[in-house]
Every structure is written in structure tokens, then in C-alpha cells.
Write a protein that holds these residues in place. Structure first.
Motif, short mmCIF file in Angstrom:
data_model
loop_
_atom_site.label_atom_id
_atom_site.label_comp_id
_atom_site.label_asym_id
_atom_site.label_seq_id
_atom_site.Cartn_x
_atom_site.Cartn_y
_atom_site.Cartn_z
N LEU A 58 0.83 -1.21 0.00
CA LEU A 58 0.00 0.00 0.00
C LEU A 58 0.86 1.26 0.00
O LEU A 58 0.51 2.26 -0.63
CB LEU A 58 -0.92 -0.02 1.22
CG LEU A 58 -2.03 -1.09 1.21
CD1 LEU A 58 -2.78 -1.07 2.54
CD2 LEU A 58 -2.99 -0.87 0.04
N HIS A 59 1.99 1.21 0.71
CA HIS A 59 2.96 2.32 0.70
C HIS A 59 3.41 2.62 -0.73
O HIS A 59 3.40 3.77 -1.18
CB HIS A 59 4.14 1.93 1.59
CG HIS A 59 5.27 2.90 1.57
ND1 HIS A 59 5.60 3.70 2.64
CD2 HIS A 59 6.21 3.19 0.61
CE1 HIS A 59 6.65 4.43 2.35
NE2 HIS A 59 7.05 4.14 1.12
N GLU A 60 3.81 1.57 -1.45
CA GLU A 60 4.28 1.76 -2.82
C GLU A 60 3.15 2.21 -3.75
O GLU A 60 3.38 3.01 -4.66
CB GLU A 60 4.92 0.47 -3.34
CG GLU A 60 6.12 -0.01 -2.55
CD GLU A 60 7.24 1.01 -2.49
OE1 GLU A 60 7.35 1.81 -3.44
OE2 GLU A 60 8.01 1.01 -1.51
N LEU A 61 1.95 1.70 -3.52
CA LEU A 61 0.81 2.15 -4.32
C LEU A 61 0.51 3.62 -4.05
O LEU A 61 0.00 4.32 -4.93
CB LEU A 61 -0.41 1.29 -4.02
CG LEU A 61 -0.42 -0.12 -4.63
CD1 LEU A 61 -1.57 -0.94 -4.07
CD2 LEU A 61 -0.50 -0.05 -6.15
N GLY A 62 0.83 4.09 -2.84
CA GLY A 62 0.68 5.52 -2.56
C GLY A 62 1.58 6.35 -3.46
O GLY A 62 1.15 7.37 -4.02
N HIS A 63 2.84 5.91 -3.61
CA HIS A 63 3.74 6.60 -4.55
C HIS A 63 3.17 6.57 -5.97
O HIS A 63 3.18 7.58 -6.68
CB HIS A 63 5.12 5.92 -4.55
CG HIS A 63 5.90 6.09 -3.29
ND1 HIS A 63 6.13 7.32 -2.71
CD2 HIS A 63 6.53 5.18 -2.50
CE1 HIS A 63 6.86 7.16 -1.62
NE2 HIS A 63 7.10 5.88 -1.48
N ALA A 64 2.70 5.38 -6.38
CA ALA A 64 2.20 5.22 -7.75
C ALA A 64 0.98 6.11 -7.99
O ALA A 64 0.84 6.71 -9.06
CB ALA A 64 1.85 3.75 -8.01
N THR A 65 0.08 6.19 -7.01
CA THR A 65 -1.12 7.01 -7.16
C THR A 65 -0.78 8.49 -7.26
O THR A 65 -1.33 9.22 -8.10
CB THR A 65 -2.07 6.77 -5.98
OG1 THR A 65 -2.40 5.38 -5.90
CG2 THR A 65 -3.35 7.59 -6.13
N ALA A 66 0.15 8.94 -6.42
CA ALA A 66 0.57 10.34 -6.48
C ALA A 66 1.26 10.65 -7.80
O ALA A 66 1.04 11.72 -8.39
CB ALA A 66 1.50 10.65 -5.31
#
Length: 375
Positions: A58-66
Motif C-alpha cells: 500500500l505504501h508503494e501504491l501511494g507513490h504510484a497514485t501520487a
């Protein structure tokens, strides 16, 4: 990706898991079995590790979403035993955008920790910190603590952690980007030195020494990569492309490619047909096919039909980025379907060496080499 398996796709991003991750799961299972001799303990230990890496994902998906918000796609996310890596197509050019992309990951962990705290309060299951351990305490309480640790660890102002990128972004708002990277890298290496000394002389902790090496190498790589991209900026691919190369026809046999490899230094070969560039034959594919089917196998049966290309007017920085992203050795330079030349990581390095020699040489430069000067 080598040694990685695709396990799914979330938010338009492919998720991979590295083979070594299963070694971590096996080690955790053995440790819990040795401690409790209980299948339930093993299950809980493995489930806790999977929950941790769910938070990492989820942390990495946060980067991807931003990053997607600023028009930057994410190629994939890979989970390793030491964490996760989101491969963005590129970093944002605007320092404020880079700040938000870097901060998005830790903010996800803050949200997870806050949500877990509310659940624990509602369920009245909070475990005091002094009663908590790796395998002791409420499951959700331990997961909350791990998320707090992930936030604090990632906010260390050192590459390759998010804190290093956030520091670079803040500095880049005031100074030139390369200079900001150099300062942030120096600060990161200073922190790495402190970690190493603390692990060696104070706490006798191998993990701190490992983190110190990880941070030191990450800072050095980020600084050198940024300098290289800055040096390549503003230079079109046509200035550095290889124009003397060997090409194959789809009907050629692999034996011809073997002859070309032995006769020179070229390792990957463009495959050119009547309509233009049709494929790429890489050395690894060539050798595997020769071992499997023999040297008389037609090139058309082995060549890669999907490959990255670059236009002659695109910048070398873009070409170098594509070489990194596709994990390939050769990038064809193509215009209107016709092959004009090749870009390889080796000739990009040689181009930079020539640029450096020209910039530090005498004032009177040979006219025929002026085209290599980025200024």
C-alpha cells in the motif's frame, strides 16, 4: 523480471514478488516453529509478515497514485524481503510534485496506523509497548507499531529512502536540481556514517551496519545518476547513436549472428525487413536458441517483436531512461519506421567521456567534434 513472479495487478500497476521473499517466509516459519512447536504459531508468524508486506505494498501504491496524478505512470511494483520498489517511468520535474510523490508512501502508513489505533481503541485491545515483542502482543497493535516504524525509517533524510527525495525536493526549490541532489546525497552519506559507527562501536548491531551500507550506496548511486541525466539533457539521440552496425534479415540463420559476434563487439542485432525494422535479436536470446534448436534456426523465430525505440530528435536523457526501464542493452533509433542507428548504455558512457574531455580540454576544439558539445 528475472527471479520475480507477477502475482496480480492493482490500480493499473503490475505487482511482482521476488523469489527471495519466500526465503523470508520460510525463515519466519522455522523460527516460530522452533520457539513454540505449534502450527498455530507458525501460521500467525507468517500471517504477520504477509500483513506487514501488505502495508508495504500500500505504501508503494501511494507513490504510484501520487505519480499518476502528475501524469507519470508506474511500470511495476516488486516486493523484496527488505521492502518494496515502485518503478516510476520518471521522477517529476517539478520539486513540489516530487515532494508529494515521495511523501505519499509514508502518508499511507500514517493513515494505516491511525486506522489501526481507532480499531484497537474501539475493541479495547491495545497492548502496552513494554509488553509487546516480535511475537507478543495483539496482532493489530504490533502491526500499528510496524507502520509507525515504516514512517520513521522512510523519513530518514537519506537516499534511497523517501526522506532523501523529500529533502532533495525541498532543496531544489531554492538551488539547482543537481546541486540539491549532491547536498542531499552528502547529508545521507553523513547519516550512513553515523549509523555505521553506532552499529559497530556502540550497539554492536549488524543491522545498523547493513542499513549504513544500504544508505551510503543508495546516496552515491542517486547522485551519479542525477549527474549523468543532467549531462545528457538537451542532447538529441542522433548525436550519440551508433551508425556503423550489423543488421540481420528475418530469413537469416542464427549462425550469421554468431559470426558477427565473433567478428566484432556488437551483441544485439536489429532485424530489418522490407518494411523496415521488424525486431531485435539479443545475445541472450541468440545463445539460448542456438543451445535449444541449433545455429540454423531462422532469426525470425527468435527475434523480439516488441521493443522500445527512440526518435533521433528525442533527448539522450529520454533514451537512457528507456534503456533503464526496459532492462535492455540496445535501443534502436527509428524515424518513420526506418532504422537510423543504435543507442547502447556503453556508447552513452563513451559519449559522456568525450564530452568531459572536450569540456576540460584546450579552448581550440576540432570543428568536427563541435557537434558533441552540449553547450
Amino acid at each position: 523480471m528475472r527471479w520475480s513472479w507477477r502475482i496480480g495487478r492493482l490500480g493499473g500497476v503490475d505487482i511482482f514478488i521476488h523469489a527471495t521473499f519466500f526465503l523470508l517466509l520460510a525463515w519466519v516459519a522455522l523460527e516460530h516453529w522452533a520457539a513454540a512447536r505449534s502450527g498455530a504459531a507458525v501460521f500467525e508468524g507468517v500471517a504477520f509478515i504477509l500483513a506487514i508486506f501488505g502495508c508495504v505494498l500500500l505504501h508503494e501504491l501511494g507513490h504510484a497514485t501520487a505519480a499518476r496524478r502528475y501524469g507519470i505512470p508506474t511500470r511495476d511494483i516488486t516486493l523484496y524481503p527488505i521492502g518494496g520498489v515502485a518503478r516510476l517511468e520518471r521522477m517529476p520535474d517539478d520539486p513540489l510534485e516530487e515532494l508529494w510523490v515521495a511523501a505519499a508512501g509514508p502518508l499511507v502508513n500514517v493513515a494505516i496506523a491511525a486506522g489501526l489505533y481507532v480499531v484497537l481503541v474501539v475493541l479495547n485491545q491495545w497492548t502496552p509497548l513494554e509488553q509487546m515483542g516480535v511475537a507478543r502482543g495483539a496482532f493489530l497493535a504490533r502491526l500499528l507499531v510496524v507502520n509507525v516504524f515504516l514512517v520513521l525509517f522512510n523519513l530518514i533524510p537519506a537516499f534511497p529512502m523517501d526522506g532523501g527525495r523529500m529533502l532533495r525536493a525541498v532543496l531544489a526549490m531554492r538551488v539547482e536540481y543537481v546541486r540539491a541532489t549532491q547536498v542531499a546525497a552528502s547529508i545521507g552519506q553523513g547519516i550512513a556514517l553515523l549509523f555505521g559507527l553506532a552499529g559497530l562501536l556502540v550497539f554492536n548491531n549488524p543491522m545498523l551496519i547493513f542499513i549504513a551500507l544500504f544508505v551510503w550506496i543508495g546516496a552515491a548511486q542517486e547522485a551519479s545518476m542525477t549527474q549523468m541525466k543532467a549531462a545528457l539533457g538537451g542532447i538529441p539521440a542522433r548525436r550519440a547513436m551508433i551508425t556503423e552496425y550489423r543488421a540481420l534479415a528475418p530469413g537469416d540463420s542464427l549462425s550469421r549472428a554468431l559470426e558477427y559476434i565473433l567478428a566484432g563487439s556488437q551483441t544485439d542485432f536489429p532485424v530489418v525487413g522490407p518494411t523496415g525494422l521488424e525486431g531485435i535479436l539479443t545475445r541472450s536470446d541468440l545463445l539460448a536458441a542456438v543451445a535449444r534448436s541449433g545455429p540454423q534456426t531462422p532469426v525470425v523465430d527468435v527475434m523480439q517483436r516488441e521493443f522500445e525505440t527512440v526518435e533521433p530528435t528525442e533527448m539522450l536523457e529520454v533514451a537512457f531512461g528507456r534503456l533503464e526501464q526496459c532492462a535492455c542493452r540496445t535501443l534502436p533509433v527509428v524515424h518513420d519506421g526506418q532504422l537510423l542507428g543504435l543507442i547502447t548504455s556503453e556508447n552513452v558512457g563513451e559519449f559522456l567521456m568525450i564530452q568531459s574531455a572536450l569540456e576540460t580540454g584546450v579552448v581550440g576544439r576540432p570543428p568536427r567534434l563541435r557537434g558533441l558539445d552540449a553547450s
